[in-house]
Scaffold this motif. Structure first.
Motif, short mmCIF file in Angstrom:
data_model
loop_
_atom_site.label_atom_id
_atom_site.label_comp_id
_atom_site.label_asym_id
_atom_site.label_seq_id
_atom_site.Cartn_x
_atom_site.Cartn_y
_atom_site.Cartn_z
N ALA C 282 0.71 -1.49 0.06
CA ALA C 282 0.22 0.06 0.32
C ALA C 282 1.06 1.16 0.34
N ALA C 283 1.89 1.18 0.99
CA ALA C 283 2.64 2.71 1.13
C ALA C 283 3.17 2.39 -0.40
N VAL C 284 3.79 1.35 -1.26
CA VAL C 284 4.68 2.15 -2.48
C VAL C 284 3.00 2.17 -3.75
N LYS C 285 2.17 2.09 -2.68
CA LYS C 285 0.89 2.74 -4.35
C LYS C 285 1.32 3.92 -4.51
N THR C 286 0.68 4.60 -2.80
CA THR C 286 0.33 5.78 -2.64
C THR C 286 1.51 6.78 -3.00
N LEU C 287 2.73 6.28 -2.52
CA LEU C 287 3.83 6.92 -3.67
C LEU C 287 4.07 7.22 -4.96
N GLY C 288 3.10 6.16 -5.30
CA GLY C 288 2.65 6.34 -7.10
C GLY C 288 3.31 6.21 -8.10
N ALA C 289 3.72 4.60 -7.54
CA ALA C 289 4.52 3.44 -8.29
C ALA C 289 2.94 2.76 -9.35
N SER C 290 3.26 2.25 -10.06
CA SER C 290 2.79 2.34 -11.15
C SER C 290 2.42 -0.02 -11.07
N ASN C 291 1.67 0.30 -11.33
CA ASN C 291 1.16 -1.85 -11.26
C ASN C 291 1.97 -2.34 -11.17
N PHE C 292 3.31 -2.27 -12.94
CA PHE C 292 3.84 -3.78 -13.20
C PHE C 292 5.18 -3.24 -12.03
N ARG C 293 5.41 -2.32 -11.83
CA ARG C 293 6.63 -1.22 -10.95
C ARG C 293 6.25 -1.97 -9.37
N ILE C 294 5.09 -2.61 -8.89
CA ILE C 294 4.66 -3.21 -7.89
C ILE C 294 4.71 -4.24 -8.32
N ILE C 295 4.58 -5.41 -9.18
CA ILE C 295 3.85 -6.05 -8.58
C ILE C 295 5.71 -6.72 -9.14
N PHE C 296 6.67 -6.32 -10.08
CA PHE C 296 8.10 -7.23 -9.92
C PHE C 296 9.52 -6.89 -9.45
N ARG C 297 8.69 -5.44 -9.24
CA ARG C 297 10.25 -5.11 -8.26
C ARG C 297 9.71 -5.10 -6.78
N HIS C 298 8.53 -4.98 -6.18
CA HIS C 298 7.99 -5.24 -4.82
C HIS C 298 7.57 -6.71 -4.19
N MET C 299 6.84 -7.35 -5.56
CA MET C 299 5.92 -8.15 -4.42
C MET C 299 7.02 -9.42 -5.12
N MET C 300 7.23 -9.57 -6.29
CA MET C 300 8.00 -10.44 -6.87
C MET C 300 9.00 -11.40 -5.89
N PRO C 301 10.11 -10.49 -5.87
CA PRO C 301 11.01 -10.66 -4.84
C PRO C 301 10.55 -11.98 -3.60
N ASN C 302 9.48 -11.30 -3.66
CA ASN C 302 8.95 -11.74 -1.83
C ASN C 302 8.05 -13.21 -2.14
N ALA C 303 7.49 -13.91 -3.31
CA ALA C 303 7.49 -14.58 -3.52
C ALA C 303 8.36 -15.71 -4.66
N ILE C 304 9.26 -15.10 -4.17
CA ILE C 304 9.95 -16.13 -5.37
C ILE C 304 10.45 -17.27 -4.87
N ALA C 305 10.11 -17.10 -3.61
CA ALA C 305 11.42 -18.53 -2.83
C ALA C 305 10.72 -19.85 -2.74
N PRO C 306 9.11 -19.81 -2.84
CA PRO C 306 8.93 -21.38 -2.56
C PRO C 306 8.98 -21.93 -4.33
N VAL C 307 8.93 -21.14 -5.38
CA VAL C 307 8.72 -20.89 -6.50
C VAL C 307 10.37 -21.80 -7.12
N LEU C 308 11.02 -21.87 -6.52
CA LEU C 308 12.79 -21.76 -6.55
C LEU C 308 13.00 -23.28 -6.12
N VAL C 309 12.47 -23.12 -4.96
CA VAL C 309 12.53 -24.52 -4.94
C VAL C 309 11.19 -25.87 -5.68
#
Ligand SMILES: Nc1ncnc2c1ncn2[C@@H]1O[C@H](COP(=O)(O)OP(=O)(O)OP(=O)(O)O)[C@@H](O)[C@H]1O
Ligand SMILES: Nc1ncnc2c1ncn2[C@@H]1O[C@H](COP(=O)(O)OP(=O)(O)OP(=O)(O)O)[C@@H](O)[C@H]1O
Ligand code: SF4
Ligand code: SF4
Ligand SMILES: [Mg+2]
Ligand SMILES: [Mg+2]
Lengths: 331, 330, 390
Positions: C282-309
């Motif tokens: 939510a904080a990044v969103k209020t800064l005005g970041a685009s959805n694309f950036r939120i998904i790939f720069r901010h959320m994806m690194p947090n979601a990638i761990a189980p995928v790797l295994v």
């Protein structure tokens, strides 16, 4: 210090947690006593060891990683630390009861209120089904739950936070204990509900002539309910005394700082005093006085020597020799 | 519109804001009712001033904040920021305005990306401001960190290496990175240690003095609000029950709910143990209300009329409004 | 409004840093080094890869060093390390090591040579297929998790169907019909794009409102597709598709990738659903970041761990699927070896010549294991919480 009015007396208790190559000295030599029919407050910031102190009275410290490294806990003359598990179970819930911080998770969601209170009674007392029920109803009435008969069949999720905490208190009261340990029972609640719970605890205490060991980080709550106060910082007591002494005549820089930093209407427009720095990690405590990195009165010896308790008379003690020799505190 | 442009010092004006959440039940997730999380809320925030929003848990404070930030779409009402109604803006329209309104959250552990250094988290704002990567951005970052009292080399560290108070300062730095004019503080100190709270309060106050920020300060702690805010709105079950300048509210509370809140403040002045007069809390599902006053059932001076009529928000004094017909009559 | 240097808050002296600073690369390497198994995994993995590349060169060409296709019927089913019977062999038939390192198969072909030749194919099948499936999975999961609540309108679905059938028709050489369909869809897309920009929903005539109704949420759509894909026994699905397409190793990689993204999608979606509610997003969103950036720069690194295994396990599955396909004759055309078809050919001789199954089996096991160890090490290294105090 222990006279026959003392209900429980903790002497030089030390509880350490060893994890990996670290040793967190969560409780590092505390001594206190709770007298009969008295409310004693342990007040301190998060992580200073309040819960650990309470759990060690009940013998609930997980070992490992926990370890009672020293001290005695005398409850009615018996050293609780030397009792075996079976004897301890007879005391737990029966003579000493505990109310936990989180009312949401300390009740089992799949049992009704009646089941849970009934369980608390029948562990220690052998009573018939009918009497059990009556007792449950009476307890719920005592803690101020409206229409208790209907509420018996409710599940925890059907109650509000304040009501759940009342049920927890009812369970703690179930066996008419001598001592109730309340570990931040109102932290998760709203101010109005908190006020109700505090009032409830006080009135029950008067009626049943119990002792209460009340744990909190909220000085406002302390002022409202305590008879005597122990201020805890980083595993030790820094100051102790009765409520008036602590609030009107604080002698330890930490207590003084805390009081000065509380926001209130009367301080509008003025700058709040704030204690610099942060609470130390219990595994890496500073040597000497644990408060010295944040203390405005610190002198060189503070970093080297562990300060002794200084007596200010009438049971008012503060662990700061520097101020005893003529400091003035914050004005 | 002309009404809005009249006084320019009003940063944000919220009018009749409503947000209902559907309660879905059953196998087909039919809508069984509505949670009136925000129900006809109006207030305004002046430039450089702080509005305090107090109320018990679940009364809709956070929902108001999220609506103002356009993280939620309002169902009804206007959110007028510097003269334009952002309530109707699409996501694209919002983009240039986003940076004007920032938020500091309650939980200092969930509000920083655990996989990003704090520096990168703050730089995100600078990037959006259009400051290119390089020396200028780095200088700006250091300035921001220093401004909230962190050392510049904390930029290379990850959030978990900091304590709660430090993280909260980093969150404040991130909010300030885009030069906002309004900062919404959603209970920014309630998760912090007692000795740290004063640091954050002082910091917020200093920043307001120096940067001319306006705050919407959400809290359930009346002590804090009374210290910090110029105007206070008391919220209950999605509605604002009373709104007045801070002094006025404490001197002359009108609404029964405000009174019970005031009497429940745990006061660090022993000796003055007031008898707390409170009615039992209600047992109903907290936000689904029928007609009439939302406070019915808990009110000590309730009358039959309260159950039927819609209660208006009436003026009882200079900038003092109350949603209770009995209080308004007096 | 400006940020000036003066008047810092007096409440906090700049707090002392907690640990000595290191550059990110140093830290990365330090932590990785502590994780011995991960290093071992990486090492073995690189070794295999080198072998595979080397194998490409020394098993091909007009006169290869190791000839995987050389048939010596008189030397069939020789155990590993067996010496060739020099009398019965011509000079060019003698293995270049002087003995059969891994034995021979039922046609007397040198298994070592075949393993070398197959390594490249098997490894690339494994990695490319998993790469494709992970990419699709991340994308679909991310979209379902982040945009899940958005609704797809009836006309969107119709347009998609038209578009696909149009493209299908064109490919099936019915160009006229296909082109008409495609033009229709394109026209509609332009139309709806412009009308939306100009005046929103109001310009739509009432009879067309039906098409503007929301049909299904993005989340439901994607998750139902996942469910449908999971319902098919995927091997037969692959079989069908491969049967229609010309036999080539690239088709196989793509098809395996296209049919195994569902697990990843589920992982990523679940992670995204919980991440989406977190305050930092939510904080990044209020800064005005685009959805694309939120998904790939901010959320994806947090979601990638189980995928790797799960991806490391996917590699094994892909190699084995390729084996199965080769066995049925849909994979790589026969004389070319892959670990899969060595394994499946050897099945018939499991009692007479166990090495024919064990050698490729163990090779696959080692690759998967080493990659798994490496993956877990990487996951730890990427997790900043484990980087404390070293
Ligand atoms: N099970 C455990 N394992 C390891 N360390 C522990 C454990 N329980 C407690 N500790 C340590 O003991 C210290 C004191 O913890 P304690 O729970 O008593 O704090 P507290 O004063 O009750 O704080 P709070 O106000 O947050 O409840 C903590 O800093 C923690 O590091
Ligand atoms: N996304 C949502 N869907 C459904 N109901 C919601 C949603 N968000 C909030 N609510 C409901 O709206 C009401 C108001 O919630 P809100 O979070 O605004 O309260 P709050 O005043 O911030 O409380 P607290 O002091 O506990 O933070 C609550 O009853 C909550 O259950
Ligand atoms: S002993 Fe020294 S450091 Fe500790 S509180 Fe007293 S003055 Fe401060
Ligand atoms: S309107 Fe009636 S119920 Fe509501 S606060 Fe006033 S008196 Fe109480
Ligand atoms: Mg605790
Ligand atoms: Mg909230």
């Amino acid at each position: 210090m222990a006279n026959n009015n003392t209900l429980i007396s903790v002497q030089d208790l030390k509880v350490y947690f060893r994890t990996g190559h670290e040793c967190a000295r969560a409780v590092d030599g505390i001594s206190f006593e709770v007298r009969k029919e008295e409310t004693v407050c342990l007040v301190g910031e998060s992580g200073c060891g309040k819960t650990v102190s309470a759990l060690s009275i009940l013998g609930l410290i997980p070992t490992p990683p926990g370890e009672i490294a020293g001290g005695r806990i005398l409850f009615q003359g018996k050293n609780l630390l030397e009792l075996d598990e079976e004897d301890m179970q007879k005391i737990r819930g029966n003579r000493i009861a505990m109310v936990f911080q989180e009312p949401l998770t300390s009740l089992n969601p799949v049992f009704t209120i009646e089941d849970q209170i009934g369980e608390a009674i029948s562990i220690h007392k052998n009573v018939g089904a009918k009497e059990l029920r009556d007792r449950c109803i009476k307890l719920l009435k005592d803690v101020g739950i409206p229409s208790p008969v209907q509420r018996l069949k409710d599940y925890p999720h059907q109650l509000s936070g304040g009501q759940r905490q009342r049920v927890m208190i009812a369970m703690a009261l179930a066996c008419d204990p001598d001592l109730i340990i309340a570990d931040e029972p109102t932290t998760a609640l709203d101010v109005t509900v908190q006020a109700q719970i505090l009032r409830l605890l006080k009135s029950i205490q008067k009626i049943r002539s119990m002792s209460v060991l009340y744990i909190t980080h909220d000085l406002g709550v302390v002022a409202n309910i305590a008879d005597r106060v122990y201020v805890m910082y980083s595993g030790i007591f820094t100051e102790q005394g009765n409520t008036a002494q602590i609030f009107h005549d604080a002698r330890h820089p930490y207590t003084q700082g805390l009081l000065a930093s509380l926001p209130s209407r009367s301080k509008r427009g003025k700058r709040l005093y704030s204690i610099p720095g942060t609470v130390p990690n219990p595994a890496y405590k500073p040597a000497g006085c644990p408060f010295h990195p944040r203390c405005p009165h610190a002198i060189l010896t503070c970093a080297k020597e562990y300060p002794e308790m200084c007596d200010y008379g009438q049971g008012h003690l503060a662990r700061c020799p520097v101020l005893l020799e003529g400091g003035d505190g914050y004005k | 519109m002309e009404l809005l442009n009249k006084d320019k010092q009003i940063v944000l004006r919220v009018q009749n804001l409503k947000k209902y959440f559907p309660i879905r039940r059953g196998f087909f997730q039919k809508i069984a009712g509505w949670v009136k999380a925000v129900d006809d809320v109006s207030f305004e925030i002046e430039q450089g001033k702080t509005l305090g929003l107090v109320g018990e848990s679940g009364c809709g404070k956070t929902t108001v904040a999220r609506l103002i930030l356009k993280l939620l779409e309002p169902d009804h009402g206007k959110i007028i920021f510097r003269g334009s109604d952002i309530g109707e803006f699409t996501e694209k329209d919002m983009r240039p305005i986003r940076k004007e309104i920032q938020i500091v959250f309650q939980d200092p552990f969930g509000s920083l990306n655990p996989r990003m250094t704090t520096g990168l988290s703050i730089e995100e704002g600078l990037r959006i401001l259009g400051i290119k990567r390089g020396r200028k951005r780095k200088e700006r970052l250091e300035k921001l960190l220093k401004m909230v009292g962190m050392s510049p080399d904390s930029a290379d560290r990850y959030p978990h290496e900091f304590s709660g108070g430090q993280r909260q300062r980093i969150c404040i730095a991130r909010a300030l990175s885009v030069d906002p004019s309004l900062v919404v503080c959603d209970e920014p100190i309630s998760a912090l240690d007692v000795s740290i709270q004063a640091q954050i309060i002082n910091l917020l106050k200093d920043l307001q003095d120096r940067l001319g920020l306006s705050y919407l300060f959400i809290s359930h702690d009346l002590n804090v609000v009374s210290y910090l805010c110029s105007t206070i709105s008391v919220m209950y079950k999605g509605q604002i029950m009373e709104s007045a300048p801070a002094e006025e509210l404490f001197e002359n509370p009108c609404h029964p709910y405000t009174m019970s809140l005031l009497s429940a403040i745990p006061d660090p002045e022993p000796g003055i143990k007031r008898e707390i007069e409170l009615v039992e809390p209600d047992l109903s599902d907290s936000l689904i209300t029928s007609n009439g006053c939302n406070f019915q059932g808990r009110c000590s001076i309730e009358e039959p009329r309260c159950l039927e009529e819609k209660i208006g928000f009436e003026k009882v004094g200079e900038k003092h409004f109350v949603r209770c017909w009995k209080a308004a009559k007096k | 409004m400006n940020i000036d240097e003066k008047g810092f808050n007096q409440d906090f002296q700049f707090e002392a840093p907690m640990a000595p600073k290191r550059t990110r690369l140093q830290e990365f390497w330090l932590l990785f080094r502590q994780n011995r198994l991960a290093i071992l995994g990486l090492f073995i993995f690189i070794l295999f890869f080198c072998c595979a590349i080397m194998g490409l060169f020394i098993t091909s060409g007009p006169d290869p060093l190791f000839d995987p296709a050389m048939i010596r019927l008189q030397e069939k089913l020789r155990p590993p390390l067996a010496k060739p019977n020099l009398d019965s062999l011509r000079r060019e038939e003698i293995p270049c090591l002087g003995f059969y390192l891994m034995g021979t198969d039922d046609l007397g072909r040198d298994v070592f040579a075949r393993m070398l030749q197959g390594a490249w194919v098997s490894l690339t099948v494994g990695f490319v297929a998993v790469g494709i499936s992970v990419l699709i999975g991340i994308f679909m999961g991310g979209v379902a998790g982040y945009f899940g609540q958005h609704h797809i309108r009836v006309d969107h679905i119709l347009m998609t169907i038209l578009l696909i059938s149009g493209a299908g028709l064109v490919m099936a050489h019915s160009i006229r019909f296909g082109a008409v369909l495609l033009c229709l869809t394109l026209a509609y897309i332009f139309y709806s794009f412009f009308t939306q920009n100009r005046s929103g929903e109001k310009s739509v005539p009432s009879w067309a409102k039906v098409f503007r109704k929301s049909a299904v949420s993005v989340d439901t759509l994607i998750m139902r597709i996942v469910d449908i894909m999971l319902c098919f026994p995927s091997f037969f699905l692959i079989l069908t598709v491969v049967a229609l397409l010309p036999a080539s190793i690239y088709n196989i990689m793509i098809v395996i990738g296209l049919t195994s993204w569902m697990g990843t999608t589920r992982f990523v979606r679940a992670e995204f659903l919980s991440l989406r509610e977190q305050d930092f997003v939510a904080a990044v969103k209020t800064l005005g970041a685009s959805n694309f950036r939120i998904i790939f720069r901010h959320m994806m690194p947090n979601a990638i761990a189980p995928v790797l295994v799960s991806a490391t396990i996917g590699i094994a599955t892909a190699i084995l699927t390729e084996a199965g396909l080769s066995f049925l004759g849909f994979g790589v055309p026969p004389p070319h070896a892959t670990w899969g078809n060595i394994l499946s050919d050897g099945k018939n001789f499991i009692f007479d010549a166990p090495w024919l199954t064990f050698i490729p089996g163990i090779a696959i096991l080692i690759v998967v294991l080493s990659f798994n160890l490496f993956g877990e090490g990487l996951r730890d290294v990427l997790n900043p919480k484990l980087r404390e105090r070293h």
